[in-house]
Design a protein around this motif. Structure first.
Motif, PDB file in Angstrom:
ATOM      1  N   PRO A   1       0.845  -1.207   0.000  1.00 51.83           N
ATOM      2  CA  PRO A   1       0.000   0.000   0.000  1.00 51.83           C
ATOM      3  C   PRO A   1       0.874   1.247   0.000  1.00 51.83           C
ATOM      4  CG  PRO A   1      -0.095  -1.119   2.126  1.00 51.83           C
ATOM      5  CD  PRO A   1       0.706  -2.000   1.216  1.00 51.83           C
ATOM      6  N   ILE A   2       0.336   2.338  -0.518  1.00 55.83           N
ATOM      7  CA  ILE A   2       1.146   3.542  -0.698  1.00 55.83           C
ATOM      8  C   ILE A   2       1.723   4.039   0.628  1.00 55.83           C
ATOM      9  CG2 ILE A   2      -0.833   5.145  -0.648  1.00 55.83           C
ATOM     10  CD1 ILE A   2       2.239   5.463  -2.979  1.00 55.83           C
ATOM     11  N   GLU A   3       1.042   3.826   1.755  1.00 57.40           N
ATOM     12  CA  GLU A   3       1.558   4.287   3.057  1.00 57.40           C
ATOM     13  C   GLU A   3       2.866   3.579   3.422  1.00 57.40           C
ATOM     14  OE1 GLU A   3      -1.579   3.239   2.571  1.00 57.40           O
ATOM     15  OE2 GLU A   3      -2.371   5.289   2.471  1.00 57.40           O
ATOM     16  N   GLU A   4       3.126   2.424   2.825  1.00 58.03           N
ATOM     17  CA  GLU A   4       4.347   1.684   3.157  1.00 58.03           C
ATOM     18  C   GLU A   4       5.466   1.937   2.155  1.00 58.03           C
ATOM     19  OE1 GLU A   4       3.586  -2.442   4.023  1.00 58.03           O
ATOM     20  OE2 GLU A   4       1.714  -1.913   5.054  1.00 58.03           O
ATOM     21  N   VAL A   5       5.185   2.753   1.170  1.00 56.17           N
ATOM     22  CA  VAL A   5       6.192   3.054   0.162  1.00 56.17           C
ATOM     23  C   VAL A   5       7.322   3.865   0.787  1.00 56.17           C
ATOM     24  CG1 VAL A   5       6.541   4.667  -1.759  1.00 56.17           C
ATOM     25  CG2 VAL A   5       4.847   2.842  -1.940  1.00 56.17           C
TER      26      VAL A   5
ATOM     27  N   ILE B   1      12.480  11.503  10.133  1.00 57.22           N
ATOM     28  CA  ILE B   1      12.606  11.946   8.739  1.00 57.22           C
ATOM     29  C   ILE B   1      13.762  12.937   8.682  1.00 57.22           C
ATOM     30  CG2 ILE B   1      11.444  13.189   6.856  1.00 57.22           C
ATOM     31  CD1 ILE B   1       8.787  12.255   8.500  1.00 57.22           C
ATOM     32  N   SER B   2      14.814  12.616   7.930  1.00 57.91           N
ATOM     33  CA  SER B   2      15.953  13.533   7.924  1.00 57.91           C
ATOM     34  C   SER B   2      15.954  14.393   6.662  1.00 57.91           C
ATOM     35  CB  SER B   2      17.266  12.786   8.112  1.00 57.91           C
ATOM     36  OG  SER B   2      17.494  11.956   7.021  1.00 57.91           O
ATOM     37  N   ILE B   3      16.551  15.581   6.822  1.00 55.92           N
ATOM     38  CA  ILE B   3      16.467  16.599   5.771  1.00 55.92           C
ATOM     39  C   ILE B   3      17.722  16.576   4.916  1.00 55.92           C
ATOM     40  CG2 ILE B   3      16.311  19.093   5.357  1.00 55.92           C
ATOM     41  CD1 ILE B   3      14.726  19.230   8.031  1.00 55.92           C
ATOM     42  N   ASP B   4      17.531  16.590   3.611  1.00 52.27           N
ATOM     43  CA  ASP B   4      18.641  16.525   2.666  1.00 52.27           C
ATOM     44  C   ASP B   4      19.008  17.924   2.163  1.00 52.27           C
ATOM     45  OD1 ASP B   4      20.481  15.384   0.857  1.00 52.27           O
ATOM     46  OD2 ASP B   4      19.000  15.549  -0.748  1.00 52.27           O
TER      47      ASP B   4
ATOM     48  N   LEU C   1      13.747  19.189   1.198  1.00 52.61           N
ATOM     49  CA  LEU C   1      13.870  17.877   0.570  1.00 52.61           C
ATOM     50  C   LEU C   1      14.285  16.892   1.651  1.00 52.61           C
ATOM     51  CD1 LEU C   1      15.841  18.705  -2.718  1.00 52.61           C
ATOM     52  CD2 LEU C   1      13.385  18.875  -2.277  1.00 52.61           C
ATOM     53  N   THR C   2      13.596  15.772   1.757  1.00 56.63           N
ATOM     54  CA  THR C   2      13.946  14.794   2.788  1.00 56.63           C
ATOM     55  C   THR C   2      14.805  13.682   2.191  1.00 56.63           C
ATOM     56  OG1 THR C   2      12.201  13.154   2.479  1.00 56.63           O
ATOM     57  CG2 THR C   2      11.607  15.168   3.697  1.00 56.63           C
ATOM     58  N   HIS C   3      15.469  12.927   3.071  1.00 56.38           N
ATOM     59  CA  HIS C   3      16.065  11.656   2.657  1.00 56.38           C
ATOM     60  C   HIS C   3      14.937  10.615   2.565  1.00 56.38           C
ATOM     61  CE1 HIS C   3      20.284  12.707   2.623  1.00 56.38           C
ATOM     62  NE2 HIS C   3      20.154  13.331   3.790  1.00 56.38           N
ATOM     63  N   LEU C   4      15.287   9.370   2.283  1.00 57.77           N
ATOM     64  CA  LEU C   4      14.282   8.307   2.200  1.00 57.77           C
ATOM     65  C   LEU C   4      13.474   8.223   3.487  1.00 57.77           C
ATOM     66  CD1 LEU C   4      16.049   5.257   0.507  1.00 57.77           C
ATOM     67  CD2 LEU C   4      14.419   6.865  -0.497  1.00 57.77           C
ATOM     68  N   ALA C   5      12.175   8.075   3.345  1.00 59.03           N
ATOM     69  CA  ALA C   5      11.305   7.932   4.511  1.00 59.03           C
ATOM     70  C   ALA C   5      10.088   7.116   4.094  1.00 59.03           C
ATOM     71  CB  ALA C   5      10.873   9.312   5.006  1.00 59.03           C
ATOM     72  N   ILE C   6       9.363   6.615   5.090  1.00 57.50           N
ATOM     73  CA  ILE C   6       8.152   5.838   4.809  1.00 57.50           C
ATOM     74  C   ILE C   6       6.979   6.808   4.694  1.00 57.50           C
ATOM     75  CG2 ILE C   6       6.588   4.061   5.709  1.00 57.50           C
ATOM     76  CD1 ILE C   6       9.278   2.929   4.860  1.00 57.50           C
ATOM     77  N   GLU C   7       6.176   6.629   3.669  1.00 62.07           N
ATOM     78  CA  GLU C   7       5.137   7.611   3.367  1.00 62.07           C
ATOM     79  C   GLU C   7       4.177   7.853   4.531  1.00 62.07           C
ATOM     80  OE1 GLU C   7       4.221   8.499  -0.340  1.00 62.07           O
ATOM     81  OE2 GLU C   7       2.072   8.845  -0.131  1.00 62.07           O
ATOM     82  N   GLY C   8       3.774   6.804   5.234  1.00 66.07           N
ATOM     83  CA  GLY C   8       2.851   6.960   6.358  1.00 66.07           C
ATOM     84  C   GLY C   8       3.412   7.908   7.409  1.00 66.07           C
TER      85      GLY C   8
ATOM     86  N   ARG D   1       3.193  18.310  -0.966  1.00 68.21           N
ATOM     87  CA  ARG D   1       4.120  17.176  -0.860  1.00 68.21           C
ATOM     88  C   ARG D   1       4.252  16.493  -2.214  1.00 68.21           C
ATOM     89  NH1 ARG D   1       1.589  11.860   0.947  1.00 68.21           N
ATOM     90  NH2 ARG D   1       1.131  12.129  -1.265  1.00 68.21           N
ATOM     91  N   ILE D   2       5.474  16.427  -2.733  1.00 66.92           N
ATOM     92  CA  ILE D   2       5.713  15.725  -4.002  1.00 66.92           C
ATOM     93  C   ILE D   2       6.837  14.715  -3.754  1.00 66.92           C
ATOM     94  CG2 ILE D   2       6.196  15.990  -6.461  1.00 66.92           C
ATOM     95  CD1 ILE D   2       5.486  18.940  -6.226  1.00 66.92           C
ATOM     96  N   ARG D   3       6.673  13.520  -4.249  1.00 66.14           N
ATOM     97  CA  ARG D   3       7.698  12.490  -4.028  1.00 66.14           C
ATOM     98  C   ARG D   3       8.948  12.782  -4.863  1.00 66.14           C
ATOM     99  NH1 ARG D   3       2.742  10.450  -4.560  1.00 66.14           N
ATOM    100  NH2 ARG D   3       1.758   9.711  -2.647  1.00 66.14           N
ATOM    101  N   LEU D   4      10.083  12.271  -4.402  1.00 63.63           N
ATOM    102  CA  LEU D   4      11.368  12.537  -5.062  1.00 63.63           C
ATOM    103  C   LEU D   4      12.150  11.227  -5.154  1.00 63.63           C
ATOM    104  CD1 LEU D   4      13.795  15.452  -4.144  1.00 63.63           C
ATOM    105  CD2 LEU D   4      14.645  13.131  -4.366  1.00 63.63           C
ATOM    106  N   GLU D   5      12.708  10.964  -6.313  1.00 63.91           N
ATOM    107  CA  GLU D   5      13.531   9.761  -6.511  1.00 63.91           C
ATOM    108  C   GLU D   5      14.888  10.171  -7.061  1.00 63.91           C
ATOM    109  OE1 GLU D   5      12.756   6.530  -6.002  1.00 63.91           O
ATOM    110  OE2 GLU D   5      10.596   6.675  -5.583  1.00 63.91           O
ATOM    111  N   GLU D   6      15.947   9.705  -6.422  1.00 61.39           N
ATOM    112  CA  GLU D   6      17.292  10.007  -6.946  1.00 61.39           C
ATOM    113  C   GLU D   6      17.617   9.163  -8.177  1.00 61.39           C
ATOM    114  OE1 GLU D   6      19.432  12.353  -6.221  1.00 61.39           O
ATOM    115  OE2 GLU D   6      18.311  13.213  -4.540  1.00 61.39           O
ATOM    116  N   LEU D   7      16.970   8.018  -8.308  1.00 63.15           N
ATOM    117  CA  LEU D   7      17.168   7.121  -9.474  1.00 63.15           C
ATOM    118  C   LEU D   7      18.632   6.741  -9.671  1.00 63.15           C
ATOM    119  CD1 LEU D   7      14.714   8.674 -12.122  1.00 63.15           C
ATOM    120  CD2 LEU D   7      14.264   6.823 -10.524  1.00 63.15           C
TER     121      LEU D   7
END
Lengths: 436, 436
Positions: free
Chosen positions: B346-350, B379-382, B401-408, B429-435
């Motif tokens: 589920p998206i909350e666990e992404v 949640i740490s800040i980038d 911009l945050t580092h990786l975190a769980i959506e929930g 809130r917009i998701r961010l991917e370093e890819l």
């Protein structure tokens, strides 16, 4: 189902990577292939190394010829390289009814005609995804993914060493020789880097792609090959100011009169995605009539990227292992009896655009003389950059970008320009492709 | 050899393109396929249109069900679209032992389980290169080119309409609604653009790619789908200042606990090649364990690019038409009995990184409150961007911009931040991917 037994020739970098990936992903690969794929025998002169890598899980031999005749082996993977013993081994494997997977671009580019004919006669497959652009599935794309298309041209950054060197020259403004030393220290260039920096490796690869794209025989001997050793940092800088990057491209293009097959440093517009492929990465751009432009990007070398391509070929062969030869995807994309012998054009007949840099006396009339010579040769000018002379200098640089022209005519014009009293020394000429 | 007889369902844009390309490149295609491929029958409600396009060179019928039962037809190409009649036709074709080629992502994403099971039972192939990213051979790459790899994730710009809109919003600084109108006028967006702009089309495509990448069943109902309709030009501008572009990405990622399957606007670093894919172009980036990152780029829609993919599937089927089912490449990359039912999270666990924009009173202590809430939520800040208040204003924007975190956890922190007296309105809130 019965596993597929693979005999591995050479367990160096790529051979070791192939062993590692096949072991690590055995389950995932069998789920795709429908049966296990296992390396049951390894031939390497360094028997101790082979023992160490395989940990006793495969039969080891120092006699590669024994392996390619082994009736238990279904597919031979050739990772020895070079034109010598590798050729005899591949031909012997074919003669013994084995399918062959190889990463050996030199062997196929030079002796492909003979090898593919032998495979055809014997009803076996010679697969070579790993020979071009490492793990990028560009052979499969040309052979199968784009099979609806009349392919117009293929242009690729297909040598990681030279792309790394060019990226560094641009980034740091350093001359070729310095960056080469640094690349050697970092392991991006070999102790003897000739094949890479002189463009030979890229020419092997574009030769193979030209066969797949146009359905012509493999003919490396007709490729025009020019490396990056004479490239000056100055030209990289001027190109940048004009909106271009210089890349070593392998180009195969269909023309009315025949096929252009060439490797040389090339200006390409910075705005193109392929111009932004930096470091040791590879990318291939394909222009085809129905699909338009498609680009394929990834790592062009390295143990596991290359192993990825070797194993993809093994999976393909496994899926077809017991099907009749007529159901297989042809080695060279086109059916063996459907190759056509389009002429490869000599470099003088190639049509491309040009970057011309010349040192001139800062006098009136110089530019008029130069442009008149170009106009006489039917060469039209697309852009120009003229620098102010430095403090106390009487000479300056003129850089011209031409529209499309025939190379022989450009060479003739350059000879006349170099004959002008106001032009100092030689004209630097680099080819330019808009890639649109 | 005997030609392959194709029955075409629907001769609209893509059907017409398929007819044109098969005719224009008939010789080139037969040289590759080993036998001619010809459309011998066409079913379309607009019989006059079908007559006009085919010029009498194929049998025309208004009764599609008659065509899919025609014993003369070897392969059915379904280009009707939608979930309704197309589903019945595809199932009837399969029941009648026909191979099926389809560009219908909606049908396969929603009803793929049933359709692939029917094809498996009947020993026929359902091929769908044209369903994802037009003529880019990404289905083939995932299914065959990367078969050695454990695929880690797939991220794609797989909807041209939304990528065109986002490119224009960024280029011209215009709001979504204005650009949408312009895109409709130019034909880049349909009169009812819902499927595109709400992310549904991209979700169909990433659902299909998730099945190929991970060997899981097709399950569109579990995908998280968020479109671009709420995206503001402000965020595109701030993202740019921080070194990112906003793209609508389809993402499928393997995690320990299951599979992430999601479509949403995403910040990606400008320096990545895929961030520079502009206009209506498509690109898919694949991360896999052996080969690393590979990227596939091209036109994602249009008559001939899509026809290119349809015909590539026809050539594959032609090559295997008479071989046994066990020699075929499996529809979904993995053998039918080898699919595994990994849970879709589920998206909350992404797990991803986030761009957070908030409007705050320009007072001391505001930032401390916000950062404490984030720290409490682990949640740490980038990176951070704080703008000076405008002339005469008492409020300003903070972008984090945050580092990786769980959506929930991010959602919980956002709710607390929105509860602060010094924070005005909602947090964007917009998701961010370093890819990487």
């Amino acid at each position: 189902m019965k596993p597929i037994n693979v005999g591995l020739l050479g367990i160096g970098t790529v051979g070791g990577g192939t062993w590692t990936v096949l072991s690590r992903n055995a389950e995932e690969i069998a789920r795709r292939a429908g049966r296990p794929i296992r390396i049951t025998a390894v031939a390497d002169r360094d028997v101790a190394l082979a023992q160490r890598v395989t940990g006793g899980a495969a039969r080891i031999t120092a006699d590669a010829f024994e392996l390619v005749r082994d009736p238990e082996i279904d597919v031979v993977v050739e990772l020895i390289g070079g034109y010598g013993i590798a050729k005899d081994l591949v031909l012997t494997a074919i003669e013994n009814g084995k399918h062959v997977v190889t990463a050996n671009k030199a062997l196929l580019a030079v002796h492909g005609k003979e090898i593919f004919a032998a495979a055809q006669a014997k009803g076996v497959t010679v697969a070579f995804e790993a020979a071009v652009a490492g793990g990028i599935p560009i052979i499969k794309a040309l052979r199968e993914g784009l099979s609806a298309n009349r392919i117009e041209w293929v242009a690729g950054i297909i040598n990681g060493t030279t792309n790394f060197i060019l990226s560094e020259m641009r980034d740091k403004g350093l001359p070729f020789a310095d960056v080469l030393k640094q690349a050697q220290a970092l392991g991006y260039a070999e102790a003897d880097p000739t094949f890479d920096i002189e463009g030979v490796d890229a020419a092997h690869k574009i030769t193979l792609m030209s066969a797949l794209a146009f359905g012509i025989p493999v003919q490396f001997d007709k490729a025009y090959v020019e490396g990056i050793t004479k490239l000056e940092a100055t030209d990289i800088k001027y190109a940048e100011q004009l909106g271009y990057r210089i890349k070593l491209l392998g180009i195969a293009r269909r023309r009315q009169a025949g096929i252009e097959l060439r490797v040389h440093p090339t200006l390409i517009p910075t705005k193109r995605l392929i111009a932004n492929v930096e470091g040791a990465m590879n990318a291939v751009l394909v222009q085809a009539d129905a699909v338009g432009s498609t680009l394929y990007y990834g790592k062009g070398a390295g143990a596991e990227p290359t192993a990825s391509a070797v194993i993809a070929d093994l999976v393909d062969i496994t899926r077809l292992a017991t099907a009749g030869a007529e159901h297989r995807v042809p080695h060279l994309a086109f059916q063996a009896d459907q190759l056509v012998d389009l002429p490869i054009l000599p470099i003088e007949e190639v049509q491309t655009a040009y970057y011309l840099r010349m040192r001139v006396e800062d006098k009136t009339g110089v530019l008029a003389d130069i442009t008149r010579i170009l106009a006489d040769g039917k060469i039209s000018i697309d852009a120009m950059l003229q620098k102010e002379p430095g403090e106390g200098e009487s000479q300056t640089d003129i850089i011209l970008l031409t529209h499309l022209a025939i190379e022989g005519q450009v060479n003739a014009a350059i000879a006349r320009i170099e004959g002008l009293a106001t032009v100092v020394g030689k004209v630097t000429r680099i080819r330019l492709e808009e890639l649109n």
